[in-house]
Write a protein that holds these residues in place. Structure first.
Motif, PDB file in Angstrom:
ATOM      1  N   GLU A  33       0.933  -1.356  -0.098  1.00  0.00           N
ATOM      2  CA  GLU A  33      -0.072   0.053  -0.077  1.00  0.00           C
ATOM      3  C   GLU A  33       0.873   1.080   0.027  1.00  0.00           C
ATOM      4  O   GLU A  33       1.708   1.436   0.978  1.00  0.00           O
ATOM      5  CB  GLU A  33      -0.786   0.134   1.494  1.00  0.00           C
ATOM      6  CG  GLU A  33      -1.844  -1.024   1.213  1.00  0.00           C
ATOM      7  CD  GLU A  33      -2.705  -0.757   2.351  1.00  0.00           C
ATOM      8  OE1 GLU A  33      -2.951   0.031   2.948  1.00  0.00           O
ATOM      9  OE2 GLU A  33      -3.544  -2.022   2.691  1.00  0.00           O
ATOM     10  N   LEU A  34       0.966   1.970  -0.950  1.00  0.00           N
ATOM     11  CA  LEU A  34       1.655   3.212  -1.047  1.00  0.00           C
ATOM     12  C   LEU A  34       0.684   4.583  -0.989  1.00  0.00           C
ATOM     13  O   LEU A  34      -0.315   4.612  -1.336  1.00  0.00           O
ATOM     14  CB  LEU A  34       2.133   3.466  -2.491  1.00  0.00           C
ATOM     15  CG  LEU A  34       3.280   2.302  -3.299  1.00  0.00           C
ATOM     16  CD1 LEU A  34       3.478   2.640  -4.506  1.00  0.00           C
ATOM     17  CD2 LEU A  34       4.482   2.288  -2.197  1.00  0.00           C
ATOM     18  N   ASP A  35       1.264   5.435  -0.062  1.00  0.00           N
ATOM     19  CA  ASP A  35       0.819   6.346   0.231  1.00  0.00           C
ATOM     20  C   ASP A  35       0.702   7.647  -1.064  1.00  0.00           C
ATOM     21  O   ASP A  35       1.581   7.257  -1.685  1.00  0.00           O
ATOM     22  CB  ASP A  35       1.029   7.128   1.438  1.00  0.00           C
ATOM     23  CG  ASP A  35       0.904   6.401   2.912  1.00  0.00           C
ATOM     24  OD1 ASP A  35      -0.100   5.752   3.007  1.00  0.00           O
ATOM     25  OD2 ASP A  35       1.687   6.466   3.619  1.00  0.00           O
ATOM     26  N   ASN A  36       0.390   8.760  -0.956  1.00  0.00           N
ATOM     27  CA  ASN A  36       0.247   9.535  -1.971  1.00  0.00           C
ATOM     28  C   ASN A  36       1.893  10.083  -1.978  1.00  0.00           C
ATOM     29  O   ASN A  36       2.715  10.334  -0.878  1.00  0.00           O
ATOM     30  CB  ASN A  36      -0.481  11.091  -1.863  1.00  0.00           C
ATOM     31  CG  ASN A  36      -0.338  11.467  -0.363  1.00  0.00           C
ATOM     32  OD1 ASN A  36      -0.281  10.910   0.520  1.00  0.00           O
ATOM     33  ND2 ASN A  36      -0.068  12.907  -0.379  1.00  0.00           N
ATOM     34  N   GLY A  37       2.600  10.017  -3.009  1.00  0.00           N
ATOM     35  CA  GLY A  37       3.965  10.113  -3.188  1.00  0.00           C
ATOM     36  C   GLY A  37       4.765   9.262  -2.973  1.00  0.00           C
ATOM     37  O   GLY A  37       6.147   9.237  -2.843  1.00  0.00           O
ATOM     38  N   GLY A  38       4.273   7.900  -2.446  1.00  0.00           N
ATOM     39  CA  GLY A  38       5.040   6.857  -2.133  1.00  0.00           C
ATOM     40  C   GLY A  38       5.549   6.152  -3.350  1.00  0.00           C
ATOM     41  O   GLY A  38       5.051   6.142  -4.390  1.00  0.00           O
ATOM     42  N   THR A  39       6.592   5.446  -3.381  1.00  0.00           N
ATOM     43  CA  THR A  39       7.443   4.824  -4.477  1.00  0.00           C
ATOM     44  C   THR A  39       8.024   3.548  -4.147  1.00  0.00           C
ATOM     45  O   THR A  39       8.382   3.006  -2.863  1.00  0.00           O
ATOM     46  CB  THR A  39       8.562   5.630  -4.796  1.00  0.00           C
ATOM     47  OG1 THR A  39       8.301   6.759  -5.156  1.00  0.00           O
ATOM     48  CG2 THR A  39       9.417   5.090  -5.876  1.00  0.00           C
ATOM     49  N   LEU A  40       7.757   2.499  -5.117  1.00  0.00           N
ATOM     50  CA  LEU A  40       8.257   1.011  -5.080  1.00  0.00           C
ATOM     51  C   LEU A  40       9.613   1.347  -5.992  1.00  0.00           C
ATOM     52  O   LEU A  40       9.323   1.700  -7.223  1.00  0.00           O
ATOM     53  CB  LEU A  40       7.207   0.187  -5.639  1.00  0.00           C
ATOM     54  CG  LEU A  40       8.053  -1.030  -6.003  1.00  0.00           C
ATOM     55  CD1 LEU A  40       8.537  -1.781  -4.835  1.00  0.00           C
ATOM     56  CD2 LEU A  40       6.830  -2.035  -6.759  1.00  0.00           C
ATOM     57  N   ARG A  41      10.649   0.830  -5.554  1.00  0.00           N
ATOM     58  CA  ARG A  41      11.901   0.863  -6.570  1.00  0.00           C
ATOM     59  C   ARG A  41      12.385  -0.527  -6.621  1.00  0.00           C
ATOM     60  O   ARG A  41      12.475  -1.253  -5.624  1.00  0.00           O
ATOM     61  CB  ARG A  41      12.993   1.919  -5.918  1.00  0.00           C
ATOM     62  CG  ARG A  41      12.788   3.240  -5.769  1.00  0.00           C
ATOM     63  CD  ARG A  41      13.802   4.115  -5.196  1.00  0.00           C
ATOM     64  NE  ARG A  41      13.576   5.448  -4.895  1.00  0.00           N
ATOM     65  CZ  ARG A  41      13.412   6.148  -5.974  1.00  0.00           C
ATOM     66  NH1 ARG A  41      13.755   6.118  -7.096  1.00  0.00           N
ATOM     67  NH2 ARG A  41      13.024   7.477  -5.423  1.00  0.00           N
TER      68      ARG A  41
END
Length: 321
Positions: A33-41
């Motif tokens: 679960e990504l918040d706003n502005g969250g990133t998966l690299r």
């Protein structure tokens, strides 16, 4: 390039040819679960001297719902700092995980380390849920999904703790422990399953991605139908399962005017105690079957491989195993 993926539908998350870093997000409950502005690299490797005309990126996820309204979590995708996707919203409104495929130009891939990023927009009003991300050479489309399906099938015996009740009922109450194992030797887990036991109780469920949970409905004898939910509490290989022994059958398939011996099937469905009257299933590839049991322990039914017509299907219970 080796099969390249991150699979959050399993806990802990599975990876192939990928090192993962998460910013402004959390993994758990079968998803990231990504918040706003969250990133998966994702950092992955392309072997030296290997060139690709194009790659296929598949992102399975959803924008979580905003009350009764569709979710709002546009995403951006970059590869080695070059844009691939700009403010894409996963369709579906946030009800179910949806696989979305995108073309990646081959000239963005470089020998050695590569970095793929998936970012939820800064103005997202709901969370971006990611279940699985895969990257395949364009001429080997679907390769990683096949690899993952085969790996998942090494632990095909599933156990769920359940609850029943919900809307129209007097709250939620504990349900039976449910075992699920349907093995025709095709290395596929179930996507949908329904069954009726010898007491006439009916159950029908649909599995979440990664089979971490299911949701469906049931009807107890003499009662109204109600909601039915299950949470995965264990999974094992067939030879290491602590649960009830599956029933095993010699099988025949009917086509072309005759019956032809097939690979057999092993079944463990429901509480593992009460005999079954019928079972129907659809696997993650789209193959489906439905069978009814006779008093002698055999069954008759139909089976259909994806893209083909239905055929006859019958089985005889093996005395051992």
């Amino acid at each position: 390039m080796e099969p390249t993926y991150v699979d959050f539908s399993r806990s802990p998350a599975g990876t192939g040819n990928a090192a993962v870093k998460i910013e402004r997000g959390s993994a758990g409950a079968g998803r990231l679960e990504l918040d706003n502005g969250g990133t998966l690299r994702m950092v992955f490797t392309v072997p030296e001297g290997e060139r690709h005309d194009q790659a296929t990126l598949t992102v399975t996820g959803l924008a979580s719902r905003l009350g009764r309204s569709p979710g709002h979590a546009p995403m951006y995708v970059t590869l080695n700092d070059s844009p691939v996707i700009d403010r894409w919203t996963i369709p579906g409104g946030g009800d179910l995980p949806t696989p979305c495929a995108f073309a990646v130009p081959g000239d963005l891939l470089r020998p050695g380390a590569n970095e793929l990023t998936i970012t939820s927009a800064a103005d997202a009003r709901t969370r971006l849920w990611l279940y699985r991300v895969t990257l395949d050479p364009v001429w080997e489309r679907g390769r990683t999904e096949r690899v993952l399906a085969a790996r998942e099938a090494t632990e095909p015996v599933l156990r769920y703790e359940t609850r029943r009740g919900g809307a129209g009922a007097d709250g939620w109450r504990a349900g039976p422990t449910v075992w699920v194992y349907v093995d025709r030797g095709e290395e596929r887990l179930p996507a949908q399953l329904s069954w009726q036991d010898a007491r006439g109780q009916d159950w029908s469920v649909t599995f979440e991605a990664g089979v971490n949970a299911f949701y469906g409905h049931c009807r107890m004898r003499g009662a109204r139908p109600c909601e039915f939910r299950g949470t995965l509490t264990g999974r094992w290989s067939a030879d290491a399962s602590p649960g009830p022994a599956p029933a095993r059958y010699a099988t025949w398939e009917g086509w072309g005017g005759g019956w032809h011996r097939s690979n057999g099937i092993a079944l463990l469905v429901g509480d593992g105690v009460r005999p079954l009257r019928r079972v129907a299933w659809r696997d993650t590839f789209g193959n489906n079957g439905t069978i009814g049991f006779d008093p002698d322990g055999g069954f008759i039914g139909t089976y259909q491989r994806v893209g083909e017509g239905p055929i006859g299907y019958r089985g005889e219970r093996l005395l051992k195993g």
